[in-house]
Design an enzyme around this catalytic site. Sequence first.
Site, mmCIF file in Angstrom:
data_model
loop_
_atom_site.group_PDB
_atom_site.id
_atom_site.type_symbol
_atom_site.label_atom_id
_atom_site.label_comp_id
_atom_site.label_asym_id
_atom_site.label_seq_id
_atom_site.Cartn_x
_atom_site.Cartn_y
_atom_site.Cartn_z
ATOM 1 N N SER A 135 19.494 9.290 9.489
ATOM 2 C CA SER A 135 18.081 9.673 9.387
ATOM 3 C C SER A 135 17.385 9.666 10.748
ATOM 4 C CB SER A 135 17.363 8.700 8.452
ATOM 5 O OG SER A 135 17.624 7.369 8.884
ATOM 6 N N VAL A 168 19.405 11.671 16.394
ATOM 7 C CA VAL A 168 20.714 12.313 16.588
ATOM 8 C C VAL A 168 21.334 12.690 15.237
ATOM 9 C CG1 VAL A 168 22.985 12.102 17.663
ATOM 10 C CG2 VAL A 168 21.011 10.982 18.729
ATOM 11 N N GLY A 169 21.185 11.822 14.243
ATOM 12 C CA GLY A 169 21.734 12.102 12.913
ATOM 13 C C GLY A 169 21.133 13.363 12.314
ATOM 14 N N TYR A 204 21.015 -5.174 24.355
ATOM 15 C CA TYR A 204 21.458 -3.872 23.843
ATOM 16 C C TYR A 204 22.711 -3.407 24.572
ATOM 17 C CZ TYR A 204 20.872 1.268 23.125
ATOM 18 O OH TYR A 204 21.040 2.603 22.843
ATOM 19 N N ASN A 225 19.696 10.580 28.229
ATOM 20 C CA ASN A 225 18.441 10.571 27.454
ATOM 21 C C ASN A 225 18.397 11.753 26.479
ATOM 22 O OD1 ASN A 225 16.848 8.575 29.326
ATOM 23 N ND2 ASN A 225 17.833 10.087 30.645
ATOM 24 N N VAL A 226 18.183 11.436 25.210
ATOM 25 C CA VAL A 226 18.175 12.469 24.173
ATOM 26 C C VAL A 226 16.730 12.784 23.781
ATOM 27 C CG1 VAL A 226 19.143 13.132 21.936
ATOM 28 C CG2 VAL A 226 20.227 11.296 23.250
ATOM 29 N N ARG A 244 15.794 12.596 35.915
ATOM 30 C CA ARG A 244 16.625 12.166 34.777
ATOM 31 C C ARG A 244 17.398 13.353 34.205
ATOM 32 N NH1 ARG A 244 15.520 8.061 36.718
ATOM 33 N NH2 ARG A 244 14.450 6.238 35.871
HETATM 34 P P1 NDP Z 1 16.920 6.467 15.948
HETATM 35 O O1 NDP Z 1 16.101 5.258 16.242
HETATM 36 O O2 NDP Z 1 16.236 7.785 15.840
HETATM 37 O O3 NDP Z 1 17.738 6.213 14.602
HETATM 38 C C1 NDP Z 1 18.394 5.021 14.383
HETATM 39 C C2 NDP Z 1 19.174 5.160 13.113
HETATM 40 O O4 NDP Z 1 19.881 3.941 12.871
HETATM 41 C C3 NDP Z 1 18.307 5.426 11.895
HETATM 42 O O5 NDP Z 1 18.963 6.335 11.047
HETATM 43 C C4 NDP Z 1 18.231 4.060 11.248
HETATM 44 O O6 NDP Z 1 18.044 4.129 9.846
HETATM 45 C C5 NDP Z 1 19.608 3.511 11.561
HETATM 46 N N1 NDP Z 1 19.646 2.059 11.514
HETATM 47 C C6 NDP Z 1 18.987 1.180 12.305
HETATM 48 N N2 NDP Z 1 19.251 -0.089 11.921
HETATM 49 C C7 NDP Z 1 20.109 0.004 10.866
HETATM 50 C C8 NDP Z 1 20.724 -0.951 10.023
HETATM 51 N N3 NDP Z 1 20.540 -2.261 10.191
HETATM 52 N N4 NDP Z 1 21.527 -0.504 9.027
HETATM 53 C C9 NDP Z 1 21.732 0.820 8.841
HETATM 54 N N5 NDP Z 1 21.190 1.776 9.607
HETATM 55 C C10 NDP Z 1 20.359 1.366 10.601
HETATM 56 O O7 NDP Z 1 18.068 6.497 17.021
HETATM 57 P P2 NDP Z 1 18.718 7.740 17.773
HETATM 58 O O8 NDP Z 1 19.068 8.805 16.799
HETATM 59 O O9 NDP Z 1 17.875 8.037 18.948
HETATM 60 O O10 NDP Z 1 20.045 7.063 18.318
HETATM 61 C C11 NDP Z 1 21.318 7.285 17.725
HETATM 62 C C12 NDP Z 1 22.351 6.621 18.589
HETATM 63 O O11 NDP Z 1 22.294 7.192 19.896
HETATM 64 C C13 NDP Z 1 22.153 5.131 18.755
HETATM 65 O O12 NDP Z 1 23.399 4.484 18.672
HETATM 66 C C14 NDP Z 1 21.573 4.993 20.163
HETATM 67 O O13 NDP Z 1 21.903 3.768 20.736
HETATM 68 C C15 NDP Z 1 22.218 6.154 20.879
HETATM 69 N N6 NDP Z 1 21.504 6.684 22.044
HETATM 70 C C16 NDP Z 1 20.229 7.189 21.925
HETATM 71 C C17 NDP Z 1 19.594 7.712 23.042
HETATM 72 C C18 NDP Z 1 18.207 8.285 22.962
HETATM 73 O O14 NDP Z 1 17.689 8.722 24.014
HETATM 74 N N7 NDP Z 1 17.573 8.323 21.808
HETATM 75 C C19 NDP Z 1 20.253 7.739 24.364
HETATM 76 C C20 NDP Z 1 21.598 7.237 24.353
HETATM 77 C C21 NDP Z 1 22.182 6.727 23.226
HETATM 78 P P3 NDP Z 1 16.558 4.158 9.166
HETATM 79 O O15 NDP Z 1 15.715 5.070 9.991
HETATM 80 O O16 NDP Z 1 16.810 4.675 7.809
HETATM 81 O O17 NDP Z 1 16.062 2.756 9.203
#
Ligand code: NDP
Length: 321
Positions: free
Chosen positions: A10, A13-14, A143, A172-173, A215
């Site tokens: 959700s 990236v997902g 982290y 950075n995404v 960046r």
């Molecule tokens: P988001 O914060 O947009 O999404 C995080 C997701 O993780 C959500 O779907 C959330 O679910 C889920 N989540 C968090 N805690 C739990 C838990 N305890 N159990 C199950 N699900 C959980 O993150 P991004 O999409 O930005 O990031 C995705 C990945 O990319 C991460 O691993 C992050 O570290 C990595 N990343 C992101 C970057 C960025 O710039 N955004 C850069 C580099 C790496 P819900 O919303 O339903 O609670």
Amino acid sequence: MSVILVTGGSGLVGKAIEHVINTESEGSRFGKRAGETWIFARSSEGDLRDPEQTRKLYEKYKPTHVIHLAALVGGLFKNMKYKLTFLRDNILINDNVLHASYEHKTQKVISCLSTCVFPDKVEYPLDETKIHSGPPHESNFGYAHAKRMVDVQNHAYKEEFGCNFTSAIPTNVFGPHDNFDLEDSHVIPGLIHKCYLAKKNGTPFVVSGTGKPLRQFIFSYDLAKLFIWMLREYDDVEPVILSVGEDEEVSIKEVADAIVKAVGFQGDYSFDTTRADGQFRKPASNKKLLSLTGGFQFTPFDQALDLTVKWFLENYSNARI
Ligand code: NDP
């Protein structure tokens, strides 16, 4: 038949992977293929910090492949304030997902690291061999250490049990469905929201810092395609940096200029040079990615930013703000 479970389905990236899978033509390099079932799990389906809930999720879907994105993610302030929470929650999530994948004989897992995991003092550009060559920056050591451990675990699962676990390292995404919170977001979504409010309220748009730092930003839809490429075509435990090239660095001023243009902001626009800039640049090499993919067409930055701003404006009432 394959069942691909995307944890964190959700999030920014997902949602991008879901978009690409549903919009690219079927059977194409990044589109959905015959016999594939894609599951995008959110935290309400199972809290992955809990081994029992993780096991239940695996029992429900029986994934053959996992793209593991779920993580406790946050901006600088939250990372600095909640170091232990970032360390523990992410260690628990990653350990539960990898162990459930092992127990369920999942054929392949791609976990998501971040360029924040790299050492603070390191020779640039960053590349895949430098993850463990010194301590990470102290502002996000919780982290960063939790994420580094995934690479250690991937190697250990491979050596002891022959598991096909690997990891991706995005820079950075940004894109639709990002976290646009004003206090706790990354630079692009934060500035988009700030500029939108300045336009709405007729107030100045003030960007923190000089605007000079550089960046590498990757559009979430491009990153999604690269995850799909890894899922189908990459079978090595060593991580791959997923990023635009070092020659495609963008300054914060260029980001802010593009946001002003995309939002249509015409008021006062300035930089608060009394605020800290952070590191000037921390370039990451995408040489390995390009040589393995045979080249990849990234979306031009301005085009991706326009699309993101448009999404934000159209979805303001239900965006994460
Ligand atoms: P988001 O914060 O947009 O999404 C995080 C997701 O993780 C959500 O779907 C959330 O679910 C889920 N989540 C968090 N805690 C739990 C838990 N305890 N159990 C199950 N699900 C959980 O993150 P991004 O999409 O930005 O990031 C995705 C990945 O990319 C991460 O691993 C992050 O570290 C990595 N990343 C992101 C970057 C960025 O710039 N955004 C850069 C580099 C790496 P819900 O919303 O339903 O609670």
